[in-house]
Design an enzyme around this catalytic site. Sequence first.
Site, PDB file in Angstrom:
ATOM      1  N   ARG A 236       1.227  -0.546  -0.065  1.00 56.46           N
ATOM      2  CA  ARG A 236      -0.041   0.065  -0.365  1.00 56.46           C
ATOM      3  C   ARG A 236       0.993   1.543   0.060  1.00 56.46           C
ATOM      4  O   ARG A 236       1.553   0.762   0.976  1.00 56.46           O
ATOM      5  CB  ARG A 236      -0.546   0.298   0.896  1.00 56.46           C
ATOM      6  N   ASP A 260       4.132   0.746  -7.825  1.00 56.17           N
ATOM      7  CA  ASP A 260       2.841   0.084  -7.876  1.00 56.17           C
ATOM      8  C   ASP A 260       1.347   0.926  -6.831  1.00 56.17           C
ATOM      9  O   ASP A 260       0.707   1.316  -7.671  1.00 56.17           O
ATOM     10  CB  ASP A 260       2.234  -1.548  -8.058  1.00 56.17           C
ATOM     11  N   GLU A 265      -3.386   9.010  -5.045  1.00 59.64           N
ATOM     12  CA  GLU A 265      -3.535   7.762  -6.563  1.00 59.64           C
ATOM     13  C   GLU A 265      -5.617   7.960  -6.953  1.00 59.64           C
ATOM     14  O   GLU A 265      -6.198   8.617  -6.374  1.00 59.64           O
ATOM     15  CB  GLU A 265      -4.192   6.487  -6.126  1.00 59.64           C
ATOM     16  N   HIS A 284      -0.969   0.395 -10.234  1.00 60.99           N
ATOM     17  CA  HIS A 284      -1.823   0.046  -8.873  1.00 60.99           C
ATOM     18  C   HIS A 284      -3.083  -1.211  -9.662  1.00 60.99           C
ATOM     19  O   HIS A 284      -3.610  -1.210  -9.887  1.00 60.99           O
ATOM     20  CB  HIS A 284      -3.042   0.490  -8.308  1.00 60.99           C
ATOM     21  N   SER A 286      -0.757  -4.200 -10.533  1.00 55.87           N
ATOM     22  CA  SER A 286       0.348  -5.356 -10.399  1.00 55.87           C
ATOM     23  C   SER A 286       0.126  -6.572  -9.862  1.00 55.87           C
ATOM     24  O   SER A 286       0.387  -8.164 -10.455  1.00 55.87           O
ATOM     25  CB  SER A 286       1.594  -5.414  -9.112  1.00 55.87           C
TER      26      SER A 286
END
Length: 326
Positions: A236, A260, A265, A284, A286
């Site tokens: 995270r 990632d 975000e 985000h 993966s």
Amino acid sequence: MSHHDKPIITVLTAPGEPEPPGIDAIRARGEVRLAWDEETLRESLPGTRVMMVTDFRTDALEAAWSTADRLEWIHATSAGVDALMFPALIESDVKVTNARGIFDRSIAEYVLCTMLMFIKDFPRSMRLQAGHKWKHRDTERAEGREVLVVGAGSIGHQIARLARSIGMNPHGIARHARTDDEDFIAVHANEQLFEKLEVADFVVIAAPLTPQTEGLFDSKAFAAMKDSARLINIGRGPIVNTDDLIKALNKGEIAGAALDVFEEEPLPEDHPLWDMGNVILTPHMSGDFIGWRRALTDQFLDNFDRWHKGEELFNNVNKKLGYAGS
């Protein structure tokens, strides 16, 4: 519970998001209500016994919580449940399960890919190719490199397995040390994080976001790492202090990062991370293999069958710890 009693299932999605694929299979087993904000939740929660949550802006769920009069179980279609953990839910008797297992292998493949991209200097090769420049270099070898996986859960185990398969040495960090692990060379306790950071060539964050992990990777952690080490975060965003990371990269305290997940975000277009040559960025994604949405619904249905029969659910989340597992 009789089979004529069709339980009410509320599916919480993001506004404008299509229905989860496979939802008709859920409709065959219960009355499905769709919600996407506080207002629609207040309408759908009364009488609801089961929730499937695909959207995690949970201020809506917390705000509408008082209307949940029959709720027994919430299933989160993600591995991380940090966004769901508001006090009233933690204190309640409502069971929470997550999507542990669905994304493990896919995320591990992503981590293996990013490690190899650094080792073989692929980001630079792609930049040189874009500029039509022929520039021979020698690159590193993966074999014998030390990998530290912070968070030795089911995702961490898959990462260790793939790292091991190409001759890397994976060590894990978890709440409790273990020596008999088949995937890791050893799993060390949280207290040993800093001494293990000093020897790792790759540090992979695969931990859930909890009060203990928030901001864990700050200037102190980067100072402890080798200046040749790379950080990979598939956990995270808030586990990493982004400002400290940028300073560490600029000062050469660590050699690179593959990210990632981010504190913010989507990452703003003017963010300095975009232009850093030693950083690999993805939005985000993966774990998101083709077909993952249907796989999540199928997993929920498997657990729903168990709930319907009064059996123990799988992937139970320990609400106090904030993740599935002991």
